[in-house]
Design a protein around this motif. Sequence first.
Motif, mmCIF file in Angstrom:
data_model
loop_
_atom_site.group_PDB
_atom_site.id
_atom_site.type_symbol
_atom_site.label_atom_id
_atom_site.label_comp_id
_atom_site.label_asym_id
_atom_site.label_seq_id
_atom_site.Cartn_x
_atom_site.Cartn_y
_atom_site.Cartn_z
ATOM 1 N N PRO A 146 24.504 54.277 -44.812
ATOM 2 C CA PRO A 146 24.884 53.087 -44.005
ATOM 3 C C PRO A 146 23.850 52.695 -42.842
ATOM 4 O O PRO A 146 23.776 51.436 -42.587
ATOM 5 C CB PRO A 146 26.160 53.905 -43.174
ATOM 6 C CG PRO A 146 26.531 54.822 -44.084
ATOM 7 C CD PRO A 146 25.272 55.448 -44.949
ATOM 8 N N ASN A 147 23.017 53.635 -42.329
ATOM 9 C CA ASN A 147 21.944 53.306 -41.394
ATOM 10 C C ASN A 147 20.865 54.219 -41.674
ATOM 11 O O ASN A 147 20.628 55.247 -41.451
ATOM 12 C CB ASN A 147 22.422 53.663 -40.000
ATOM 13 C CG ASN A 147 21.621 52.808 -38.922
ATOM 14 O OD1 ASN A 147 20.441 52.427 -39.381
ATOM 15 N ND2 ASN A 147 21.834 53.071 -37.711
ATOM 16 N N CYS A 170 27.258 57.509 -39.372
ATOM 17 C CA CYS A 170 26.284 57.065 -38.563
ATOM 18 C C CYS A 170 26.414 57.642 -37.274
ATOM 19 O O CYS A 170 27.579 57.652 -36.577
ATOM 20 C CB CYS A 170 26.358 55.378 -38.561
ATOM 21 S SG CYS A 170 25.344 54.473 -37.392
ATOM 22 N N LYS A 225 22.744 47.526 -31.148
ATOM 23 C CA LYS A 225 22.003 47.608 -32.662
ATOM 24 C C LYS A 225 20.562 47.052 -32.685
ATOM 25 O O LYS A 225 20.086 47.420 -33.632
ATOM 26 C CB LYS A 225 22.970 46.794 -33.623
ATOM 27 C CG LYS A 225 24.054 47.650 -34.129
ATOM 28 C CD LYS A 225 24.641 46.999 -35.334
ATOM 29 C CE LYS A 225 23.879 47.310 -36.619
ATOM 30 N NZ LYS A 225 24.737 46.521 -37.859
ATOM 31 N N TYR A 267 25.991 55.739 -34.220
ATOM 32 C CA TYR A 267 26.392 54.577 -33.443
ATOM 33 C C TYR A 267 27.813 54.376 -33.455
ATOM 34 O O TYR A 267 28.559 55.158 -34.437
ATOM 35 C CB TYR A 267 25.480 53.602 -33.863
ATOM 36 C CG TYR A 267 24.114 53.644 -33.564
ATOM 37 C CD1 TYR A 267 23.374 53.869 -32.435
ATOM 38 C CD2 TYR A 267 23.095 54.126 -34.976
ATOM 39 C CE1 TYR A 267 22.159 53.960 -32.214
ATOM 40 C CE2 TYR A 267 21.774 54.449 -34.443
ATOM 41 C CZ TYR A 267 21.170 54.297 -33.179
ATOM 42 O OH TYR A 267 19.900 54.332 -33.293
ATOM 43 N N THR A 268 28.220 53.659 -32.818
ATOM 44 C CA THR A 268 29.757 53.525 -32.655
ATOM 45 C C THR A 268 29.929 51.970 -32.749
ATOM 46 O O THR A 268 31.137 51.499 -31.817
ATOM 47 C CB THR A 268 30.264 54.320 -31.488
ATOM 48 O OG1 THR A 268 29.744 54.072 -30.280
ATOM 49 C CG2 THR A 268 30.228 55.837 -31.689
ATOM 50 N N CYS A 269 29.398 51.237 -33.439
ATOM 51 C CA CYS A 269 29.749 49.601 -33.158
ATOM 52 C C CYS A 269 31.312 49.587 -33.684
ATOM 53 O O CYS A 269 31.588 49.930 -34.799
ATOM 54 C CB CYS A 269 28.806 48.842 -34.256
ATOM 55 S SG CYS A 269 27.229 49.326 -34.086
ATOM 56 N N PHE A 290 33.102 47.410 -34.956
ATOM 57 C CA PHE A 290 33.452 46.454 -36.138
ATOM 58 C C PHE A 290 32.921 47.294 -37.291
ATOM 59 O O PHE A 290 33.469 46.785 -38.366
ATOM 60 C CB PHE A 290 32.805 45.219 -36.016
ATOM 61 C CG PHE A 290 31.572 45.196 -36.327
ATOM 62 C CD1 PHE A 290 30.830 45.146 -37.504
ATOM 63 C CD2 PHE A 290 30.487 45.508 -35.168
ATOM 64 C CE1 PHE A 290 29.579 45.264 -37.675
ATOM 65 C CE2 PHE A 290 29.190 45.569 -35.312
ATOM 66 C CZ PHE A 290 28.804 45.397 -36.592
ATOM 67 N N CYS A 291 32.708 48.610 -37.244
ATOM 68 C CA CYS A 291 32.283 49.166 -38.485
ATOM 69 C C CYS A 291 32.837 50.248 -39.014
ATOM 70 O O CYS A 291 33.137 51.192 -38.005
ATOM 71 C CB CYS A 291 30.759 49.529 -38.179
ATOM 72 S SG CYS A 291 30.131 50.377 -39.407
ATOM 73 N N ASP A 339 32.110 53.148 -40.481
ATOM 74 C CA ASP A 339 31.293 54.094 -40.175
ATOM 75 C C ASP A 339 31.283 54.456 -38.501
ATOM 76 O O ASP A 339 30.489 55.450 -38.465
ATOM 77 C CB ASP A 339 29.897 54.309 -40.763
ATOM 78 C CG ASP A 339 29.777 54.809 -41.905
ATOM 79 O OD1 ASP A 339 30.808 55.529 -42.235
ATOM 80 O OD2 ASP A 339 29.088 54.426 -42.952
ATOM 81 N N SER A 340 31.555 53.637 -37.728
ATOM 82 C CA SER A 340 31.709 53.983 -36.430
ATOM 83 C C SER A 340 32.376 55.316 -35.993
ATOM 84 O O SER A 340 32.136 55.970 -34.822
ATOM 85 C CB SER A 340 32.218 52.834 -35.388
ATOM 86 O OG SER A 340 33.568 52.313 -35.807
HETATM 87 S S1 SF4 Z 1 27.065 48.930 -37.843
HETATM 88 FE FE1 SF4 Z 1 25.293 50.177 -38.603
HETATM 89 S S2 SF4 Z 1 24.570 51.307 -36.577
HETATM 90 FE FE2 SF4 Z 1 26.540 50.112 -36.004
HETATM 91 S S3 SF4 Z 1 27.942 52.107 -36.580
HETATM 92 FE FE3 SF4 Z 1 27.918 50.810 -38.458
HETATM 93 S S4 SF4 Z 1 26.278 51.806 -39.620
HETATM 94 FE FE4 SF4 Z 1 25.919 52.654 -37.604
#
Ligand code: SF4
Length: 516
Positions: free
Chosen positions: A226-227, A183, A288, A185-187, A189-190, A192-193
């Motif tokens: 993931p997104n 992804c 987000k 994006y860089t949230c 808590f995730c 995939d950030s």
């Molecule tokens: S929460 Fe969603 S938008 Fe944020 S990094 Fe993870 S996959 Fe990407």
Amino acid sequence: MRKLRVGIVDLVTRGPTRALYARIMHANLASIMPQVVGVWCEAEGHEVTFVCYTGFEDLVRELPADVDLVFIGAFTEAALLAYSLSNLFRSRGAVTVLGGPHARCYPEDARQYFDYVLGFTDRTVVREILDDCAPHRPDGRHLAAGRQPAALPGVRERWKFIAPTLKKAPLFKIVPMLGSLGCPYTCSFCIDSVVPYQQLDLDVLQEDLRFLRQQLRRPRVGWHDPNFGVRFDEFLDAIEAAAPPGSIDFIAESSLSLLSEPHVIRLKRNGFKALLPGVESWFDLGNKSKTGKVEGHAKVEQVSEHVNMILRHIPYVQTNFVLGLDSDRGPEPFELTKRFVDLTPGAFPGYSLLSAFGRAAPLNLQYQRSDRVLPFPFHFLDNNHAMNVKPQNYSWQEFYDHVIDLTRYTFSRRAIVRRFRATRAPIPRWMNVVRAVSSEGFGRIRYHSEVRRRLDTDPQLRGYFDRATTELPAFYENQVRRDLGPLWHWLPQGALSHDHHAYLKSEAIPIRLERH
Ligand code: SF4
Ligand code: B12
């Protein structure tokens, strides 16, 4: 090269169930990677037996007794089931491999019970295991590709594993597909950030959609991206060219920031029937939900308007929330979510208790460093049966009172009826009712209420929550014993507990004990 008998087990759930929701949905939640591994093993000349465990099968019977190598794919909630199976298969002489979210999040723990534990998995990693195929004990080998695979076998190649799994879904069947990994994006808590976004081959995707149209009358595809829709137009152009509007129905998880009205209209035209955007919080993570710095009440109104717009075009919308984030304090976040339920009667709210899955996300280091992570057995780490991060701004009693109140409100008679009326399409409107009265709505009200009651009456449980003791309360141990059934005897000694600071230790940062 020796031809191996390979067993592959996709654990969709952590134990037997009879829930109605599970009957309808579990086979539709199958993972892609176990099917991929099946394709790769066959391509290397081995013989594969594949089982997707949905909670209704007798696992011990379904698995061949004489396998040489067993791959198990598991989420953390199914880790203890996976550990027990590994133990059973090892006792019969097989070599075992663990892949999937649990292996990625808790490799240090899983190595004690498997010969191989995998991170990112590509064909080279699988080939290495097939070539080596040897016991590695007491500590298994931790193998991982340097990055996510550049290509994965599509639906056509995975069909021989998909078709028998779909047979188990009685009402409707969802085919799992993937168009991208990672992804942009860089949230924090995730998981995939920190994984770069990468699109998979659009030609394979198109070929799969054409193939599916030949196999099923009106296929339904669930995107596991993931997104979904990061490169929106490119992706939708590809889908539209291979699946003309009306030929395939789609479901996707996408962030609100990607779901502008023109995008939603295009999704509708292309057969998208369900979307699952994350709202997460009213006081955080504004990037987000495309709400920027807008917070609190203003954010509720903005998000509600946005979701109602989506619902005008898409029949089913699930909005995901995380309860107990550090930005939350007092009753307000919960009251705001109730307000959202009122303002957005057609959306199905999905609630998750804040959870730190080992090394899933950079933020987990911070929780471990400040000693806020609790050692709940993996079995309960499904975002609901336990919250393994001590809330920053609530006592446990206060927190559970709010969670129960919100869940009751969301699944009250009134809210269920309003949701039913606000949803026009038959499957979505009944799906909402089933989810409300089954394990998710009523089931959680019962479960959270039992935990709350015990916080007052069960000193053992209270001490565990307050971290005065790490001795597991009988309440939890009994549930694991019940859920594992005959496999309880195969649960390896010590597997009920794990080092909840393993990630931090592996980063070689001294633990600072700060209690809140
Ligand atoms: S929460 Fe969603 S938008 Fe944020 S990094 Fe993870 S996959 Fe990407
Ligand atoms: C799509 C998705 C779903 C889908 C599909 C689930 C499925 N069965 O695959 C749905 C919506 C159903 C779902 C449900 C849930 N999910 Co989910 N989901 C995701 C998501 C967004 C993408 C995962 C994905 O498929 N990626 C594509 C694959 C190819 O890549 P990958 O996952 O990185 O896998 C790599 C390796 O791990 C390995 N691998 C993966 N599986 C296997 C299996 C084998 C046998 C082998 C050898 C290797 C291997 O190979 C891959 C390539 O390198 C992730 C978050 C994220 N951004 O990654 C959360 C995530 C996996 N989900 C999560 C959770 C908690 C859940 C739920 C429990 C939530 C809930 N309360 O309902 C349920 C559990 C459902 C279940 N048991 O099946 C957590 C898992 C944490 C954990 N350690 O358990 C994640 C990480 C999100 C988070 N909170 O951080 N989810």
